[in-house]
Write a protein that holds these residues in place. Structure first.
Motif, short mmCIF file in Angstrom:
data_model
loop_
_atom_site.label_atom_id
_atom_site.label_comp_id
_atom_site.label_asym_id
_atom_site.label_seq_id
_atom_site.Cartn_x
_atom_site.Cartn_y
_atom_site.Cartn_z
N SER A 50 0.85 -1.20 0.00
CA SER A 50 0.00 0.00 0.00
C SER A 50 0.88 1.24 0.00
O SER A 50 2.07 1.18 0.31
CB SER A 50 -0.90 0.01 1.23
N ASP A 110 5.37 4.60 -4.17
CA ASP A 110 4.48 5.44 -3.36
C ASP A 110 4.57 6.92 -3.72
O ASP A 110 3.57 7.62 -3.67
CB ASP A 110 4.71 5.22 -1.87
N GLU A 120 0.80 3.63 2.05
CA GLU A 120 1.22 3.88 3.44
C GLU A 120 2.44 3.05 3.83
O GLU A 120 3.23 3.46 4.67
CB GLU A 120 0.07 3.59 4.41
N LYS A 121 2.59 1.89 3.21
CA LYS A 121 3.71 1.00 3.54
C LYS A 121 4.84 1.06 2.51
O LYS A 121 5.77 0.29 2.58
CB LYS A 121 3.20 -0.44 3.67
N LYS A 153 -1.86 0.74 -7.24
CA LYS A 153 -2.31 0.24 -5.94
C LYS A 153 -2.76 -1.22 -6.05
O LYS A 153 -2.59 -1.99 -5.12
CB LYS A 153 -3.44 1.11 -5.40
#
Length: 84
Positions: free
Chosen positions: A15, A32, A17-18, A46
């Motif tokens: 993701s 990201d 966020e990760k 994604k």
């Protein structure tokens, strides 16, 4: 840049966020920071986050695209003996 990762390590970054890592031809890319710039939209990146995206990548891109973005996005490769 000689970092090596297992497919399991890449899958931990599935993701934004990760970190959103993907594999293309046994190279690992961190996406990201690129999702908002991706001409095809963030949704597809994604969807393949944490996975081998080689098949999807080559369906829509050519070697020029990989060469252009590799210096900015490539963070390593998949460890020998741990390839998918």
């Amino acid at each position: 840049m000689s970092s090596s990762y297992t497919p399991a390590q890449v899958s931990e970054h599935a993701s934004v966020e990760k970190g959103l890592w993907i594999i293309i031809d046994n190279d690992v890319f961190q996406m990201d920071q690129f999702v908002d710039e991706h001409p095809g939209g963030a949704k597809i990146l994604k969807r393949v986050g944490g996975k081998d995206a080689s098949k999807q990548f080559w369906k829509y891109h050519n070697e020029h695209v990989l060469k252009k973005y590799s210096p900015k996005l490539k963070i390593g490769s998949v460890k020998e003996g741990a390839k998918l």
